[in-house]
Scaffold this active site. Sequence first.
Site, PDB file in Angstrom:
ATOM      1  N   CYS A 116       7.138 -15.667  -2.916  1.00 46.97           N
ATOM      2  CA  CYS A 116       7.201 -14.795  -4.088  1.00 46.97           C
ATOM      3  C   CYS A 116       6.993 -13.362  -3.628  1.00 46.97           C
ATOM      4  CB  CYS A 116       6.130 -15.198  -5.097  1.00 46.97           C
ATOM      5  SG  CYS A 116       6.153 -14.237  -6.623  1.00 46.97           S
TER       6      CYS A 116
ATOM      7  N   HIS B  93      11.144 -20.920 -10.971  1.00 44.23           N
ATOM      8  CA  HIS B  93      10.120 -20.029 -10.419  1.00 44.23           C
ATOM      9  C   HIS B  93      10.035 -18.745 -11.250  1.00 44.23           C
ATOM     10  CE1 HIS B  93       8.009 -17.982  -6.952  1.00 44.23           C
ATOM     11  NE2 HIS B  93       8.480 -16.931  -7.612  1.00 44.23           N
ATOM     12  N   GLU B  94      11.203 -18.132 -11.522  1.00 45.28           N
ATOM     13  CA  GLU B  94      11.209 -16.878 -12.289  1.00 45.28           C
ATOM     14  C   GLU B  94      10.771 -17.110 -13.735  1.00 45.28           C
ATOM     15  OE1 GLU B  94      11.248 -14.411 -10.450  1.00 45.28           O
ATOM     16  OE2 GLU B  94      12.248 -15.271  -8.721  1.00 45.28           O
TER      17      GLU B  94
ATOM     18  N   HIS C 239       7.139 -16.907 -14.366  1.00 48.03           N
ATOM     19  CA  HIS C 239       6.559 -15.563 -14.498  1.00 48.03           C
ATOM     20  C   HIS C 239       6.435 -15.152 -15.963  1.00 48.03           C
ATOM     21  CE1 HIS C 239       6.027 -14.346 -10.370  1.00 48.03           C
ATOM     22  NE2 HIS C 239       7.272 -14.670 -10.066  1.00 48.03           N
TER      23      HIS C 239
END
Length: 179
Positions: A101, A143-144, A147
Site C-alpha cells: 500500500c 484493496h482500494e 480505504h
Amino acid sequence: MSELLEIIELGHPILRQTADPILDVQDPAIQTLIDDLLLTVKQTNGVGIAAPQVARSCQLMIVASRPNPRYPTAPEMEPTAILNPRILSHSSETVIGWEGCLSIPGIRGQVPRYQAIEIEYTDRQGRPQKMEMTDFVARIFQHECDHFKGVMFLDRVETTHALVTEKEYQRQMEALAKE
C-alpha cells in the site's frame, strides 16, 4: 495541469474514516482530483489509489494495473476512475496474495480476497457502469474499496507471519523468477 499529490501514511486519521459518497461527479474539483490521482498513481508505481490516501474523504479510486517496479508481473489495463462503487456479487473462492500500500511504505502482506467480483460504479462522465473483475485486478479493487471503510490491508492479514519488508518481498520475487 495535473498535480502530484502527497500520499498520507498509516496513522493519519483520514485513513480510518468512512469516506463520503460523491454527490456531483461533474464537480470541477472531483474532475481535477481524478486527473491528479491518475498522475499520482502512475508516478508512485502504484496499481491503484483511493482518494482517502491523499487526504480526500470521498469514494473515488483509480484502478490502474500495469507492470512497474513494485508489481513487475501486473496485467496491463487502461487506468479507470471508479466513483461510488459497490460489489454486486463475488466468488465463493478466496485467494491469498501479496499486497502493498502506498500509505504503508516498506511492508507487504499476504491477504485473502475474493478471486472474482462483479461491481457497479459511476464513471467520470457520471454514467452507471458494471464490470467483472478477476484475480489481480479484483484484488486491487477490493484493496482500494477497503480505504472507503477505513480498513487497511494490515487489518486483513491473517497472521503477522504473513508480513515482510519490501526489500525481502522483492528478493523473494526475484528468486521465484529465476526458478
